[in-house]
Design a protein around this motif. Sequence first.
Motif, PDB file in Angstrom:
ATOM      1  N   SER A 246       0.832  -1.211   0.000  1.00  0.00           N
ATOM      2  CA  SER A 246       0.000   0.000   0.000  1.00  0.00           C
ATOM      3  C   SER A 246       0.866   1.262   0.000  1.00  0.00           C
ATOM      4  CB  SER A 246      -0.945  -0.005   1.206  1.00  0.00           C
ATOM      5  OG  SER A 246      -0.217   0.031   2.423  1.00  0.00           O
ATOM      6  N   TRP A 247       2.040   1.190   0.625  1.00  0.00           N
ATOM      7  CA  TRP A 247       2.999   2.307   0.553  1.00  0.00           C
ATOM      8  C   TRP A 247       3.467   2.514  -0.876  1.00  0.00           C
ATOM      9  CZ3 TRP A 247       5.831   6.416   1.550  1.00  0.00           C
ATOM     10  CH2 TRP A 247       7.117   6.519   1.019  1.00  0.00           C
ATOM     11  N   LEU A 248       3.842   1.438  -1.530  1.00  0.00           N
ATOM     12  CA  LEU A 248       4.370   1.543  -2.887  1.00  0.00           C
ATOM     13  C   LEU A 248       3.314   2.027  -3.869  1.00  0.00           C
ATOM     14  CD1 LEU A 248       6.413  -1.783  -2.872  1.00  0.00           C
ATOM     15  CD2 LEU A 248       7.344   0.528  -2.767  1.00  0.00           C
ATOM     16  N   SER A 264      12.104   4.717   3.274  1.00  0.00           N
ATOM     17  CA  SER A 264      11.297   3.509   3.438  1.00  0.00           C
ATOM     18  C   SER A 264      12.179   2.428   4.049  1.00  0.00           C
ATOM     19  CB  SER A 264      10.742   3.046   2.090  1.00  0.00           C
ATOM     20  OG  SER A 264      10.001   1.856   2.237  1.00  0.00           O
ATOM     21  N   PHE A 265      11.791   1.928   5.219  1.00  0.00           N
ATOM     22  CA  PHE A 265      12.549   0.878   5.890  1.00  0.00           C
ATOM     23  C   PHE A 265      12.050  -0.483   5.398  1.00  0.00           C
ATOM     24  CE2 PHE A 265      13.185   4.410   8.911  1.00  0.00           C
ATOM     25  CZ  PHE A 265      14.580   4.411   8.924  1.00  0.00           C
ATOM     26  N   PRO A 274      14.098  -2.517  -6.378  1.00  0.00           N
ATOM     27  CA  PRO A 274      14.745  -1.207  -6.217  1.00  0.00           C
ATOM     28  C   PRO A 274      13.745  -0.153  -5.764  1.00  0.00           C
ATOM     29  CG  PRO A 274      14.417  -1.703  -8.539  1.00  0.00           C
ATOM     30  CD  PRO A 274      14.053  -2.946  -7.793  1.00  0.00           C
ATOM     31  N   THR A 275      14.259   0.989  -5.387  1.00  0.00           N
ATOM     32  CA  THR A 275      13.416   2.080  -4.906  1.00  0.00           C
ATOM     33  C   THR A 275      12.351   2.456  -5.936  1.00  0.00           C
ATOM     34  OG1 THR A 275      13.420   4.350  -4.078  1.00  0.00           O
ATOM     35  CG2 THR A 275      15.015   3.818  -5.775  1.00  0.00           C
ATOM     36  N   PRO A 276      11.139   2.792  -5.493  1.00  0.00           N
ATOM     37  CA  PRO A 276      10.071   3.104  -6.443  1.00  0.00           C
ATOM     38  C   PRO A 276      10.268   4.417  -7.177  1.00  0.00           C
ATOM     39  CG  PRO A 276       9.313   3.450  -4.189  1.00  0.00           C
ATOM     40  CD  PRO A 276      10.644   2.771  -4.102  1.00  0.00           C
TER      41      PRO A 276
END
Length: 384
Positions: A246-248, A264-265, A274-276
């Motif tokens: 849901s964060w992504l 983001s942990f 990888p990072t969004p």
Amino acid sequence: MTTTRAARRRRASRRVRARRTLVATVAVALIAGAVAVFALTRAPIAPSETRAASGAPSSSPTPTPTPTPLSPAQRLLSTTTDPNACAVSFAGDGIALDPQVQTQGVRYEALPIPRADGRVFAGWYPTTSDASALTASTRVNGADLVTCTDRERVLHAGWVTPQANAAEDAGIPILMYHQFTRKPEGEDGWLRGNYAYVGDFDAQMAYIKDADFYLPTWDELSAFIDGALFLPRHSVIITDDDADSSWLELAAPIVDGKNLLTTSFVITSFRTEPTPNKFVLQRSHTHDMHRAGADGKGRMVNEDADTIAADLEQSARILGAKEVVAYPFGHYNDTTKEGVRRAGFELGRTIEPGYVRIGTDKLALPVVRINYGMTVDDLKAKIG
């Protein structure tokens, strides 16, 4: 008879003179021809030789111009073919730093934090006047995208006294979010409080953006704790735990759209993507310690320091960074801290409420928890 002889002598004399004249003419012609041949076969005389022979003054040849030496920034740029490379130079009182290559359109990476006896570094600014005034809205750090003119940029150092730094009495809030929902009424279940309504999150991020909050990086927070870096009261760090789907899907696009640096942990045994986007730092929530240990508490307080360190090393290899770890469930003890130190992490974030101040324990950073139902006004009450 006598007359005839005289006439003959005169005619003979004229013939002799005529022959002599012819011989002389031929001789002159031969000499002239030889001179012409000699002139044609001899190498041309250089103008300087002609001037020297005639006694006229000669001018020296035009010297080859000496190339203008490259500046340190130009020399740095000559080492890369990247069209987006930007040479960032540093200026200010007491600053003697080599320029860095940064990438235009990407966030600044590893900007230096100089230290000096008797004063406190107060950040980098685009102009000397901003540096003198400590104009927070123009302060440049790793939350900002690199912009340049002609592939170069100069940043100017700001400084304050230790007394001014202490008088600011800044308490830096670390916001802690978890999951997100599209339902204004929230989610059911025992984790209901973890879910922020995405509409509230959007409004909260808009407030942080519009109010020009300063977004410190983790290395800046560490230097601030040491008393070596000035941070304004109007600062905030935004974090999310667990890297939930849901964060992504819901929240990460919002911070990207507003250019807000967020951490983001990530539990790397669950997620290795990888990072969004370029405004989301991914940092460790451990590799496989987000599980209960023998006593029912998290593994971070059930394992020895070497086991904790090995887990964090694995997490760091996947994420490509160390810097800070968020303790699963907020559980930690002295053994946890030792494992974190052995793994080379500098900061540890708890779930204990509070604000980061000068002298805060770097391995016990407090947070401001964001629960379901909190509005912008609630956030203002927490962070100013």
